[in-house]
Design an enzyme around this catalytic site. Structure first.
Site, PDB file in Angstrom:
ATOM      1  N   LYS A  90     -18.312   7.413  12.774  1.00 49.20           N
ATOM      2  CA  LYS A  90     -19.304   7.681  13.711  1.00 49.20           C
ATOM      3  C   LYS A  90     -19.737   6.960  14.773  1.00 49.20           C
ATOM      4  O   LYS A  90     -19.814   7.309  15.866  1.00 49.20           O
ATOM      5  CB  LYS A  90     -20.540   8.248  12.955  1.00 49.20           C
ATOM      6  CG  LYS A  90     -20.024   9.224  11.704  1.00 49.20           C
ATOM      7  CD  LYS A  90     -21.302   9.606  10.964  1.00 49.20           C
ATOM      8  CE  LYS A  90     -20.959  10.224   9.824  1.00 49.20           C
ATOM      9  NZ  LYS A  90     -20.140  11.375   9.914  1.00 49.20           N
TER      10      LYS A  90
ATOM     11  N   LYS B 117     -13.054  14.148  12.215  1.00 48.31           N
ATOM     12  CA  LYS B 117     -13.644  15.057  13.285  1.00 48.31           C
ATOM     13  C   LYS B 117     -14.518  14.634  14.217  1.00 48.31           C
ATOM     14  O   LYS B 117     -14.788  15.184  15.329  1.00 48.31           O
ATOM     15  CB  LYS B 117     -14.033  16.378  12.496  1.00 48.31           C
ATOM     16  CG  LYS B 117     -15.370  15.762  11.478  1.00 48.31           C
ATOM     17  CD  LYS B 117     -16.710  16.223  12.139  1.00 48.31           C
ATOM     18  CE  LYS B 117     -17.727  15.496  11.244  1.00 48.31           C
ATOM     19  NZ  LYS B 117     -17.517  14.388  10.401  1.00 48.31           N
TER      20      LYS B 117
ATOM     21  N   LYS C  36      -8.632   8.679   4.404  1.00 47.26           N
ATOM     22  CA  LYS C  36      -9.369   9.703   4.478  1.00 47.26           C
ATOM     23  C   LYS C  36      -9.573  10.449   3.290  1.00 47.26           C
ATOM     24  O   LYS C  36      -8.867  10.746   2.595  1.00 47.26           O
ATOM     25  CB  LYS C  36      -8.680  10.678   5.636  1.00 47.26           C
ATOM     26  CG  LYS C  36      -9.591  11.821   5.754  1.00 47.26           C
ATOM     27  CD  LYS C  36     -10.931  11.880   6.743  1.00 47.26           C
ATOM     28  CE  LYS C  36     -11.818  12.989   6.959  1.00 47.26           C
ATOM     29  NZ  LYS C  36     -13.183  12.561   7.419  1.00 47.26           N
TER      30      LYS C  36
ATOM     31  N   GLY D 216     -18.515  17.570   7.400  1.00 44.03           N
ATOM     32  CA  GLY D 216     -18.203  18.825   6.385  1.00 44.03           C
ATOM     33  C   GLY D 216     -19.160  18.705   5.131  1.00 44.03           C
ATOM     34  O   GLY D 216     -19.191  19.798   4.443  1.00 44.03           O
ATOM     35  N   ASN D 217     -19.838  17.253   4.931  1.00 40.86           N
ATOM     36  CA  ASN D 217     -20.700  17.268   3.759  1.00 40.86           C
ATOM     37  C   ASN D 217     -22.260  18.274   3.985  1.00 40.86           C
ATOM     38  O   ASN D 217     -22.842  18.341   2.952  1.00 40.86           O
ATOM     39  CB  ASN D 217     -20.929  15.969   3.520  1.00 40.86           C
ATOM     40  CG  ASN D 217     -19.721  15.323   2.688  1.00 40.86           C
ATOM     41  OD1 ASN D 217     -18.924  15.838   1.912  1.00 40.86           O
ATOM     42  ND2 ASN D 217     -19.433  14.038   3.198  1.00 40.86           N
TER      43      ASN D 217
END
Lengths: 306, 306
Positions: free
Chosen positions: B264, B206, B122, B9-10
Site C-alpha cells: 500500500k 491490486k 501473495k 478484498g478483505n
C-alpha cells in the site's frame, strides 16, 4: 455495419466433454477465429451463453462445505461473465482484432411477476441419468427435466426487459470497440419501487438478450450462432432439410423445440419485427457467410424479395 | 477531480467470516455507501481486491472431481472480477450514484521474467493451522507461508506493467462513468514476441495495479482503502500512533510488512513519484475524509507545506 452476435455456451464446451479450462480455451480460440473477420470489418457486439459453465460453478458452490448455502445464480452468472469475457476478449485480440476489445459485466432487468419464476425451463449444468437427476434434485432442492435422452437441472428463465448497462454498450460500440456483454443472458435483476436493483435466482436466455440488445443498438443484423448449420424443415424426420430463409410469419408461427431452436427463432423474429432488418441462425464456423445469406437460415424482413 | 480507489478484498469478507454470498453483500453495500459520495461528486475508478474470493474459488475448483485439473488462477481472477464487479456496480447504483456505473473485465500485463514467478508471496484463500497447511500444500502442489499466527496459500505476485484495457477505462471515465476495473489486480497475462496474450498462474497486487492505473489516467488523488485508519508509527509496539502524513522519501525508504501495509505504501509512493499528486491510505469508512486530509495517512508530493 453494426452486428450483434449470440454465441452458444455449448460452442465453448460440447456435451460430454471434460469441463476443463484448457478444453474450453481451444473452443474459445476457434470461436474467436470465426468472429475476428467480422470484428475487424464491422462494429461487433457478442453475447455469449454460459449453460455448461454456470452449471459447473453451481455444482462446485453446492458442494462447498465452507458455505452455509450455495452462491445464488445471479452471482454465478456474473462469475461466468468474468471468465468467458476474459477468455473471449483475449482470444479476439490474439486472432488479430486491431481495435479495443472489452468485456462488460452486465445486469439484465426481468419482471418480478414473470411466470417463468413459477415454471423453470432453462437447462444448466451436466446431463444425468433419470435416477441420479431425481436424487440430486432431492438433495439440492433443484428442479430437473428431460433434455433429449438425458436429464438436467432446470432453473427459471424470465424474459429480458433491458440491460442496465445498455447506454455504456452503445458508447463503447460508437467509440469503435468490439464489446462482449450480456454474457449468460445477463445477471438477472428486478427493479424495486424505489429503483433498487435486486439479484434473482434465474438464468435469462442469451439469444433473447442478444435480440433485445440488437434492437436497442439499432443493429443492422442479428446473428444467432450455434452448432447446427441451419433451421431444419421436418427436424428429426428422414426428409429433414435446411431452410435458407423463413418469412417473419413463418418464424412467429412455427413451433420449435423449447430450450434449443425455439428461443433462437423467437429471438430472430423479435429483432426482425422490431427493426425490419434481417436475423440469421447458423453455425459459428460459417459466421461470415451467414451475413451474406450464403449459409444458415435467415428470418427475412417483410417485403424482402426471395 | 479524477480519483482512483484501491479497495481491499478483505473489506468484502473479513477474516474468520463465513464466505457466504450474503455476508459479502452486506459489506459490499457498506463499501458502496462509503464510496457513493465520491462517485457522485468526482470521476471515480475502483480497483478491488479478491484475496478471499479467489482463494475460495480455487479451493472449489481443486475439489471438483469432474475436472482433470483445477482452473488456472487467471481464469479464477476473471471469475471474481465478474462477481465482485456485479455486486459493486449494483450496490453503487442502489446507493444513489446517478451516472453509468460499469465493471470491466481487465487483463494486466506482467513480465515473464518477473522474479515473483520463482518466489510466491501473495496470500490467497482461508487461513489454516500449520500442520493442515502443509498437508494441503502436499496434496495440491501449493506453496504455503505464515500469515500472522496462521498459515495460508501463497502464489506468485509479479509487478503490473500495464492494463490491456487502459484506453477503454480512460474513454469510459471521460464519458462520465464510474468504472470498476483491475479487479484482483487484473487477470495476469504475458505478451509473447508476436503480441500474443497468454494467461499466467499469478495474482497481481491490486494496490500496485491501482497506482499504475492512477498514473496512466493522470488521476488527481489515489486512495488506498483498507480496514485500518492509518499507517502506524511503531506498528505493533505500545507507543504505536497514526501518522497523518509521510513524505515521499519516508514512504520510499520505510519498511512495512510485505503482503499488508508494504504494497500500500509502495503503491502510494509510486503514484506520488510519477505524478506529484497526493495518495492516501486509510479506512474505507473514512473515504470522503481521506481526500481532504482529515483522516488516514497521506503520502505528500515533494514541496508540500505541512
Amino acid at each position: 455495419m453494426r452486428i450483434v452476435v449470440a454465441l452458444g455456451g455449448n460452442a465453448l464446451l460440447r456435451r460430454g466433454e471434460q469441463p476443463d479450462a484448457d478444453v474450453q480455451l481451444v473452443h474459445v480460440e476457434a470461436a474467436a477465429a470465426a468472429l475476428a473477420p467480422l470484428a475487424r470489418e464491422h462494429d461487433l457486439v457478442v453475447c455469449h451463453g454460459n449453460g455448461p459453465q454456470v452449471g459447473l460453478l453451481a455444482l462446485e458452490s453446492d458442494a462447498d462445505r465452507s458455505l452455509t448455502r450455495a452462491y445464488p445464480l445471479d452471482a454465478l452468472v456474473a462469475q461466468t461473465q468474468g471468465m468467458i469475457g476474459y477468455w473471449l476478449t483475449q482470444a479476439l485480440v490474439n486472432a488479430g482484432v486491431d481495435r479495443p476489445v472489452v468485456a462488460l459485466v452486465t445486469q439484465v432487468v426481468v419482471d418480478e411477476d414473470d411466470p417463468a419464476f413459477r415454471a423453470p425451463t432453462k437447462f444448466i449444468g451436466p446431463v444425468y441419468e433419470q435416477a441420479q437427476a431425481h436424487q440430486l434434485a432431492g438433495a439440492h432442492g433443484w428442479t430437473v427435466a428431460p433434455d433429449g435422452p438425458h436429464w438436467r437441472r432446470v432453473v427459471p428463465s424470465p424474459l429480458p426487459v433491458r440491460l442496465v448497462e445498455q447506454a455504456t454498450v452503445e458508447q463503447l460500440v460508437r467509440g469503435g470497440a468490439t464489446v462482449v456483454c450480456g454474457g449468460g443472458g445477463g445477471a438477472p435483476v428486478t427493479v424495486g419501487p424505489t429503483g433498487r436493483l435486486q439479484g434473482r435466482e434465474a438464468v435469462v436466455d442469451k439469444d433473447l438478450t442478444a435480440a433485445l440488445l440488437a434492437v436497442a443498438l439499432r443493429a443492422d443484423h442479428l446473428l444467432v450462432l450455434t452448432d447446427v448449420a441451419a433451421v431444419m424443415e421436418g427436424f428429426g424426420t428422414p426428409s429433414a432439410r435446411p431452410l435458407p430463409t423463413l418469412t417473419l410469419e413463418q418464424a412467429e408461427g412455427g413451433t420449435y423445440p423449447a430450450g434449443s431452436m425455439g428461443p433462437k427463432v423467437a429471438a430472430c423474429a423479435q429483432f426482425v419485427r422490431a427493426t425490419g432488418r434481417p436475423a440469421t441462425i447458423g453455425a459459428l464456423s460459417d459466421a461470415a457467410a451467414l451475413l451474406t445469406g450464403l449459409a444458415g437460415t435467415t428470418v427475412q424482413p417483410p417485403g424482402t424479395r426471395s
